[in-house]
Design an enzyme around this catalytic site. Structure first.
Site, PDB file in Angstrom:
ATOM      1  N   ASP A   1       1.103  -1.284   0.114  1.00 50.07           N
ATOM      2  CA  ASP A   1       0.052   0.252  -0.139  1.00 50.07           C
ATOM      3  C   ASP A   1       1.219   1.129   0.121  1.00 50.07           C
ATOM      4  O   ASP A   1       1.916   1.824   0.237  1.00 50.07           O
ATOM      5  CB  ASP A   1      -0.824   0.161   1.651  1.00 50.07           C
ATOM      6  CG  ASP A   1      -2.283   1.344   0.855  1.00 50.07           C
ATOM      7  OD1 ASP A   1      -3.428   0.196   0.952  1.00 50.07           O
ATOM      8  OD2 ASP A   1      -1.895   1.751   0.478  1.00 50.07           O
TER       9      ASP A   1
ATOM     10  N   THR B   1     -11.389   2.277  -6.845  1.00 53.93           N
ATOM     11  CA  THR B   1     -11.791   2.785  -7.949  1.00 53.93           C
ATOM     12  C   THR B   1     -13.460   3.545  -8.068  1.00 53.93           C
ATOM     13  O   THR B   1     -14.113   3.794  -8.282  1.00 53.93           O
ATOM     14  CB  THR B   1     -12.170   1.947  -9.310  1.00 53.93           C
ATOM     15  OG1 THR B   1     -13.419   1.080  -8.408  1.00 53.93           O
ATOM     16  CG2 THR B   1     -11.164   1.367  -9.676  1.00 53.93           C
TER      17      THR B   1
ATOM     18  N   GLU C   1     -14.336  -8.922  -7.689  1.00 50.22           N
ATOM     19  CA  GLU C   1     -14.736  -9.780  -6.435  1.00 50.22           C
ATOM     20  C   GLU C   1     -16.354  -9.820  -5.485  1.00 50.22           C
ATOM     21  O   GLU C   1     -16.371  -8.426  -5.997  1.00 50.22           O
ATOM     22  CB  GLU C   1     -13.878  -9.174  -4.948  1.00 50.22           C
ATOM     23  CG  GLU C   1     -13.423  -9.743  -3.967  1.00 50.22           C
ATOM     24  CD  GLU C   1     -13.523 -11.034  -3.198  1.00 50.22           C
ATOM     25  OE1 GLU C   1     -12.655 -10.993  -4.656  1.00 50.22           O
ATOM     26  OE2 GLU C   1     -14.248 -11.512  -2.887  1.00 50.22           O
TER      27      GLU C   1
ATOM     28  N   ARG D   1     -18.550  -9.801   0.939  1.00 47.11           N
ATOM     29  CA  ARG D   1     -19.923  -8.416   1.879  1.00 47.11           C
ATOM     30  C   ARG D   1     -18.564  -7.660   2.617  1.00 47.11           C
ATOM     31  O   ARG D   1     -18.342  -8.905   3.499  1.00 47.11           O
ATOM     32  CB  ARG D   1     -20.573  -8.853   2.216  1.00 47.11           C
ATOM     33  CG  ARG D   1     -21.170  -8.621   1.006  1.00 47.11           C
ATOM     34  CD  ARG D   1     -22.282  -9.830   1.679  1.00 47.11           C
ATOM     35  NE  ARG D   1     -22.514 -10.901   2.280  1.00 47.11           N
ATOM     36  CZ  ARG D   1     -22.608 -12.203   2.768  1.00 47.11           C
ATOM     37  NH1 ARG D   1     -24.554 -12.246   2.958  1.00 47.11           N
ATOM     38  NH2 ARG D   1     -22.614 -13.394   3.495  1.00 47.11           N
TER      39      ARG D   1
ATOM     40  N   LEU E   1     -34.240  -7.703  -0.252  1.00 48.53           N
ATOM     41  CA  LEU E   1     -35.143  -7.935   0.523  1.00 48.53           C
ATOM     42  C   LEU E   1     -35.890  -7.180   1.321  1.00 48.53           C
ATOM     43  O   LEU E   1     -36.824  -7.311   1.696  1.00 48.53           O
ATOM     44  CB  LEU E   1     -36.490  -8.593   0.389  1.00 48.53           C
ATOM     45  CG  LEU E   1     -36.321  -8.987  -1.248  1.00 48.53           C
ATOM     46  CD1 LEU E   1     -37.599 -10.278  -2.449  1.00 48.53           C
ATOM     47  CD2 LEU E   1     -36.964  -8.225  -2.767  1.00 48.53           C
TER      48      LEU E   1
ATOM     49  N   ALA F   1     -36.522  -3.992   2.878  1.00 52.10           N
ATOM     50  CA  ALA F   1     -36.673  -2.355   2.965  1.00 52.10           C
ATOM     51  C   ALA F   1     -36.100  -1.325   4.324  1.00 52.10           C
ATOM     52  O   ALA F   1     -35.779  -1.943   5.257  1.00 52.10           O
ATOM     53  CB  ALA F   1     -38.527  -1.769   2.821  1.00 52.10           C
TER      54      ALA F   1
ATOM     55  N   CYS G   1     -19.833   0.177  -2.432  1.00 53.67           N
ATOM     56  CA  CYS G   1     -19.396  -0.268  -3.955  1.00 53.67           C
ATOM     57  C   CYS G   1     -21.411  -0.305  -4.832  1.00 53.67           C
ATOM     58  O   CYS G   1     -20.824   0.579  -6.040  1.00 53.67           O
ATOM     59  CB  CYS G   1     -20.099  -1.781  -4.171  1.00 53.67           C
ATOM     60  SG  CYS G   1     -18.046  -2.105  -3.453  1.00 53.67           S
TER      61      CYS G   1
ATOM     62  N   LYS H   1     -22.011   4.055  -6.480  1.00 52.29           N
ATOM     63  CA  LYS H   1     -20.550   3.995  -7.097  1.00 52.29           C
ATOM     64  C   LYS H   1     -20.536   3.366  -8.448  1.00 52.29           C
ATOM     65  O   LYS H   1     -20.507   3.487  -9.160  1.00 52.29           O
ATOM     66  CB  LYS H   1     -19.181   4.205  -6.960  1.00 52.29           C
ATOM     67  CG  LYS H   1     -18.518   3.198  -6.400  1.00 52.29           C
ATOM     68  CD  LYS H   1     -16.718   3.504  -5.882  1.00 52.29           C
ATOM     69  CE  LYS H   1     -16.430   1.449  -5.671  1.00 52.29           C
ATOM     70  NZ  LYS H   1     -16.081   0.950  -7.394  1.00 52.29           N
TER      71      LYS H   1
ATOM     72  N   ARG I   1     -18.529   4.753   3.749  1.00 54.30           N
ATOM     73  CA  ARG I   1     -17.981   5.266   2.195  1.00 54.30           C
ATOM     74  C   ARG I   1     -19.749   5.426   2.267  1.00 54.30           C
ATOM     75  O   ARG I   1     -20.689   3.746   2.307  1.00 54.30           O
ATOM     76  CB  ARG I   1     -17.394   4.317   1.104  1.00 54.30           C
ATOM     77  CG  ARG I   1     -16.109   4.699   1.518  1.00 54.30           C
ATOM     78  CD  ARG I   1     -15.205   4.237   0.571  1.00 54.30           C
ATOM     79  NE  ARG I   1     -15.188   2.822   1.462  1.00 54.30           N
ATOM     80  CZ  ARG I   1     -14.395   2.019   0.606  1.00 54.30           C
ATOM     81  NH1 ARG I   1     -13.797   2.559  -0.287  1.00 54.30           N
ATOM     82  NH2 ARG I   1     -14.188   0.759   1.362  1.00 54.30           N
TER      83      ARG I   1
END
Ligand SMILES: NC(=O)c1ccc[n+]([C@@H]2O[C@H](COP(=O)([O-])OP(=O)(O)OC[C@H]3O[C@@H](n4cnc5c(N)ncnc54)[C@H](O)[C@@H]3O)[C@@H](O)[C@H]2O)c1
Length: 435
Positions: free
Chosen positions: A30, A86, A151, A154, A253, A255, A263, A266, A331
């Site tokens: 990194d 990204t 990838e 989660r 599903l 709500a 992810c 964007k 994010r």
């Protein structure tokens, strides 16, 4: 095999540690020196359940190391994964590929022997071609292949998702690259994980199609929830009633206040831009993006309505800031719209989150008061809003909750509690798509 993982964020660190656990020799790189220093001291810079044990176990076993020196990591590697961010490019919504291309240049300069460069970052169709062109430009005689391996993990369940995925997708144009990818994922082959081999462009599109589909599914049930609220139906029963249909499936599903995270927001916008660029606009995904954007803002109206029409001068306790439980990732979290929205309308906000407060302090208005726990946040508040369904908020002591609050008003944006029980307990209770 020798693996270099460029980018030690949520995806790179988890993937690198899991590949090391498969028995490969992995170096994570990194550019952020503080991150690498922390990792070399055994500290994990992000919150992901189980990651500390996995990283440090493999570090001590000598299979996993960390460096800021990309050349050192890439030299002699059989496979180099690009797992850098990204994000949305400012101004036009396309994926910003600056970090991907910078990594490609660094890899080109350092690679030795036959190397497979693999894009693990979520990247638009054609990016692997561009990465190949960059590397070929710098190393005309280089012996390498470029593959795509999106990838699907989660956050919050990342290790299990990486080690027991529904499928692995590999886009490659030559057999040599496919051989290396097969060798890397061999432990999953043994578990009979389906591996989809396809072209690079198809592989790149699979990732966007998957995320856009899931974002659409969430947005669909959110709109059904709105219809439930107007008609007196119950969205949880609707979700169960349709989800038991094998063609539809139960997942995604639930709500809520609108999707967020690192992810879906964007990636849906980037797919819309790619589709427009290629003259094949996707009006469904365009609508999903817009409906979701408005939904997050609308949550402020919902809170105001539950508080008698206005939050001006009121104190609101907000429980949960991260975009979902079991991560510290902020994010595009719904809280980033909801909390500033409440403050703009004159509310004072007392917030708590088990893992997200450190990051939230950089992103939310200074006026927010951060609290030590849920009851502390609720003390003296006119209402409590559950924004993220952390376990710590799933079984609140309702007597203590009532005593802490100035008024027993709960706005539950994750449908954690039962409306009938809350009424029995004396709460004025509002949730999503249920009476
Ligand atoms: N977070 C998720 O749940 C998830 C899931 C699937 C796919 N993805 C995709 O994976 C990619 C990475 O996402 P993330 O959440 O891990 O991002 P992240 O921001 O957590 O990590 C990216 C890391 O790359 C580093 N980096 C940037 N440029 C570099 C360079 N040239 N050399 C070395 N390191 C560099 C950054 O410092 C950062 O630590 C994105 O494309 C994302 O869309 C993310």
């Amino acid at each position: 095999m020798k693996v270099a993982m460029i980018g030690a964020g949520y995806v790179g660190l988890v993937s690198g540690a899991c590949f090391a656990d498969f028995g490969h020799e992995v170096v994570c790189v990194d550019t952020v020196a503080t991150k690498i220093d922390a990792l070399n001291k055994g500290e994990i810079p992000i919150y992901e359940p189980g990651l500390d044990v996995l990283v440090n176990g493999n570090r001590f076993a000598g299979r996993l190391s960390f460096t800021t020196d990309i050349a050192e990591a890439v030299k002699g590697a059989d496979a180099v994964f690009i797992a850098v961010g990204t994000p949305t490019r400012r101004g036009d919504g396309h994926a910003d590929l600056t970090y991907v291309y910078a990594a490609a240049e660094d890899i080109a300069k350092a690679m030795t022997g036959y190397t497979v460069i693999v894009t693990k970052s979520t990247v638009p169709v054609g990016t692997a071609d561009e990465v190949e062109a960059i590397i070929r430009g710098l190393r005309p005689d280089g012996d390498f292949s470029v593959a795509s391996n999106p990838e699907f993990l989660r956050e919050g369940a990342a290790i299990d998702d990486f080690k027991r995925p529904d499928r692995v997708v590999v886009g490659a144009e030559d057999e040599r690259a496919r051989e290396v990818m097969r060798a890397l994922y061999r432990p999953l082959f043994l578990n009979e994980t389906p591996i989809v081999f396809t072209t690079r462009r198809t592989s790149e599109l699979i990732k966007y199609a998957a995320n856009a589909f899931l974002a659409t599914k969430i947005t669909f049930i959110n709109e059904i929830a709105d219809i439930c609220e107007k008609t007196g139906a119950n969205v949880q029963d609707v979700a169960r009633g349709i989800g038991l249909d094998g063609r539809i499936g139960k997942k995604f599903l639930h709500a809520g206040p609108g999707y967020g995270g690192s992810c879906f927001p964007k990636d849906t916008i980037a797919l819309v831009r790619t589709a427009q660029q290629f003259g094949a606009p996707t009006r469904i995904v365009e609508t999903v993006v817009e409906v979701n954007r408005q939904r997050k803002l609308h949550m402020v109206d919902k809170v105001a309505a539950a508080c008698g029409g206005s939050v001006d001068g009121k104190t609101i306790a907000v429980l949960g800031l991260t975009f979902k439980p079991e991560t510290d990732d902020m994010r595009d979290a719904p809280s980033l719209d909801i909390v500033p929205g409440l403050i703009a309308r004159g509310a004072a906000v007392r917030a708590h989150d088990p893992q997200g407060m450190k990051e939230a302090k950089h992103l939310l208005p200074e006026a927010v008061t951060y609290c030590d726990g849920p009851y502390d946040a609720m003390t003296g508040a006119d209402a409590v809003v559950i924004v993220t369904e952390w376990n710590a908020y799933r079984a609140l002591d309702l007597t203590r909750t009532r005593q802490a609050l100035k008024a027993a008003v709960m706005i539950d944006l994750r449908n954690v509690y039962d409306p009938a029980e809350m009424a029995r307990q004396g709460f004025s209770y509002v949730s999503i798509g249920r009476k």
